[in-house]
Design an enzyme around this catalytic site. Structure first.
Site, short mmCIF file in Angstrom:
data_model
loop_
_atom_site.label_atom_id
_atom_site.label_comp_id
_atom_site.label_asym_id
_atom_site.label_seq_id
_atom_site.Cartn_x
_atom_site.Cartn_y
_atom_site.Cartn_z
N ILE A 10 45.79 38.47 50.39
CA ILE A 10 47.64 39.02 49.47
C ILE A 10 47.80 40.15 49.46
O ILE A 10 48.59 40.62 49.49
CB ILE A 10 47.56 38.90 48.02
CG1 ILE A 10 48.94 37.96 47.78
CG2 ILE A 10 46.76 39.06 47.14
CD1 ILE A 10 49.27 37.90 46.80
N ASN A 23 41.38 40.90 35.34
CA ASN A 23 41.02 40.66 33.12
C ASN A 23 41.59 42.04 33.11
O ASN A 23 41.62 42.47 33.04
CB ASN A 23 39.07 40.92 32.97
CG ASN A 23 38.80 42.16 33.63
OD1 ASN A 23 39.54 43.47 33.33
ND2 ASN A 23 38.13 42.25 34.99
N GLY A 31 36.36 39.03 43.49
CA GLY A 31 37.58 38.23 43.93
C GLY A 31 39.25 38.49 44.58
O GLY A 31 39.19 39.63 44.76
N VAL A 32 39.78 38.86 44.59
CA VAL A 32 41.37 38.94 44.71
C VAL A 32 41.38 40.46 43.51
O VAL A 32 41.94 41.45 43.91
CB VAL A 32 42.53 38.22 44.22
CG1 VAL A 32 43.24 38.52 43.35
CG2 VAL A 32 43.54 38.39 45.12
N ASP A 33 41.13 40.39 42.08
CA ASP A 33 41.24 42.38 42.05
C ASP A 33 40.85 42.99 43.14
O ASP A 33 40.89 43.98 43.06
CB ASP A 33 40.53 41.74 40.28
CG ASP A 33 40.71 42.86 39.31
OD1 ASP A 33 41.84 43.55 39.65
OD2 ASP A 33 40.67 43.09 38.02
N SER A 116 44.06 32.15 38.23
CA SER A 116 42.62 31.58 37.04
C SER A 116 42.10 30.69 38.12
O SER A 116 40.81 30.24 37.66
CB SER A 116 43.53 30.55 36.08
OG SER A 116 44.33 31.71 34.86
N THR A 117 42.13 30.39 39.38
CA THR A 117 41.86 29.27 40.14
C THR A 117 39.91 29.23 40.63
O THR A 117 39.52 28.66 41.00
CB THR A 117 42.35 28.54 40.90
OG1 THR A 117 42.75 29.87 42.17
CG2 THR A 117 44.02 28.25 40.21
N GLY A 118 39.96 30.94 40.30
CA GLY A 118 38.45 31.62 41.02
C GLY A 118 37.34 31.15 40.11
O GLY A 118 37.02 30.23 39.51
N TYR A 120 37.55 33.02 36.77
CA TYR A 120 38.74 31.83 36.09
C TYR A 120 38.58 30.70 35.52
O TYR A 120 38.45 29.54 34.47
CB TYR A 120 39.48 32.50 35.36
CG TYR A 120 39.42 33.70 34.40
CD1 TYR A 120 38.74 34.76 34.96
CD2 TYR A 120 40.78 34.73 33.76
CE1 TYR A 120 38.74 35.72 33.89
CE2 TYR A 120 40.62 35.91 33.81
CZ TYR A 120 39.35 36.00 34.16
OH TYR A 120 39.69 37.74 33.22
P1 ADP Z 1 40.62 34.70 38.30
O1 ADP Z 1 39.81 35.49 37.41
O2 ADP Z 1 42.09 34.54 37.80
O3 ADP Z 1 40.12 33.61 38.66
P2 ADP Z 1 39.94 35.41 41.55
O4 ADP Z 1 40.10 36.28 41.90
O5 ADP Z 1 38.26 34.53 41.24
O6 ADP Z 1 40.64 35.54 39.93
O7 ADP Z 1 40.33 34.33 42.03
C1 ADP Z 1 41.83 33.77 42.05
C2 ADP Z 1 42.12 33.13 43.20
O8 ADP Z 1 42.30 34.69 44.31
C3 ADP Z 1 41.25 32.15 43.66
O9 ADP Z 1 41.97 30.78 43.96
C4 ADP Z 1 40.40 32.48 44.83
O10 ADP Z 1 40.19 31.96 45.37
C5 ADP Z 1 41.94 33.53 45.56
N1 ADP Z 1 41.48 34.74 46.11
C6 ADP Z 1 40.53 35.84 46.40
N2 ADP Z 1 40.36 36.89 47.01
C7 ADP Z 1 41.83 36.77 48.06
C8 ADP Z 1 42.87 37.46 48.31
N3 ADP Z 1 42.46 38.80 49.44
N4 ADP Z 1 43.75 37.05 48.80
C9 ADP Z 1 44.69 36.06 48.23
N5 ADP Z 1 43.74 35.46 47.02
C10 ADP Z 1 42.39 35.89 46.62
#
Ligand code: ADP
Length: 170
Positions: A10, A23, A31-33, A116-118, A120
């Protein structure tokens, strides 16, 4: 409102706003954050520090800094606790609040990760159904400048679920 599915990172999306699955501290995480903060650079964290966090189910907007996206809308999804702790309602609220904020700022294109699918732990099939339905309902409800919502799927399972979900209900 058009809903599309893309697979990938993303942080590469050149849209008006990408959504961060943050968070409640809004001070960064994994993760994505983590990926968004790394790509945006330190000015993003500096702006986030001024926001005093964000409750679960709500969202806040910042600039995108070094990202190709102009803005980041940070939202805090629910931690999955088995499904009886208002998780579906809180997850739906994330998608709605983001779209309300995008509407207030007259944005046209918004890209969501699979909130939330990572770490969380929200079951991906259930989260996908809520995401698709909530965005569709928002688009049908009323006046919004948002023309395209992209669901950006990082993993194969989410990508398959969103492709299937959109083909069944579009
Ligand atoms: P949460 O804490 O909301 O679960 P995460 O970041 O652990 O957040 O995961 C949320 C989603 O983001 C997961 O499906 C993960 O595969 C996805 N994700 C991780 N990195 C990226 C990225 N660089 N771009 C898009 N999606 C991502």
């Amino acid at each position: 409102m058009k809903r599309t599915v893309v697979q990938g990172d993303i942080t590469k999306c050149a849209v008006d706003a990408i959504v961060n699955a943050a968070n409640s501290s809004l001070l960064g995480g994994g993760g994505v954050d983590g990926a968004i903060h790394r790509a945006a650079g330190p000015d993003l964290l500096a702006e986030c520090r001024t926001l005093n966090g964000c409750p679960t189910g709500d969202a806040k907007l910042t600039n995108g800094y070094r990202l190709p996206a102009r803005y980041v809308i940070h939202t805090v999804g629910p931690v999955w606790r088995g499904g009886n702790s208002r998780e579906p309602e809180l997850l739906a609220r994330c998608y709605r609040r983001v779209l309300e904020i995008a509407t207030e700022h007259r944005l046209t294109t918004v890209a969501f990760p699979n909130i939330s699918t990572g770490v969380y732990g929200y079951p991906k099939d259930k989260a996908c159904a809520i995401a698709l339905k909530t965005v569709q309902e928002f688009g049908q409800q009323g006046d919004t400048p948002v023309q395209e919502v992209q669901f950006v799927c990082f993993d194969d399972e989410n990508y398959r679920l969103y492709q299937q979900g959109l083909s069944e209900n579009s």
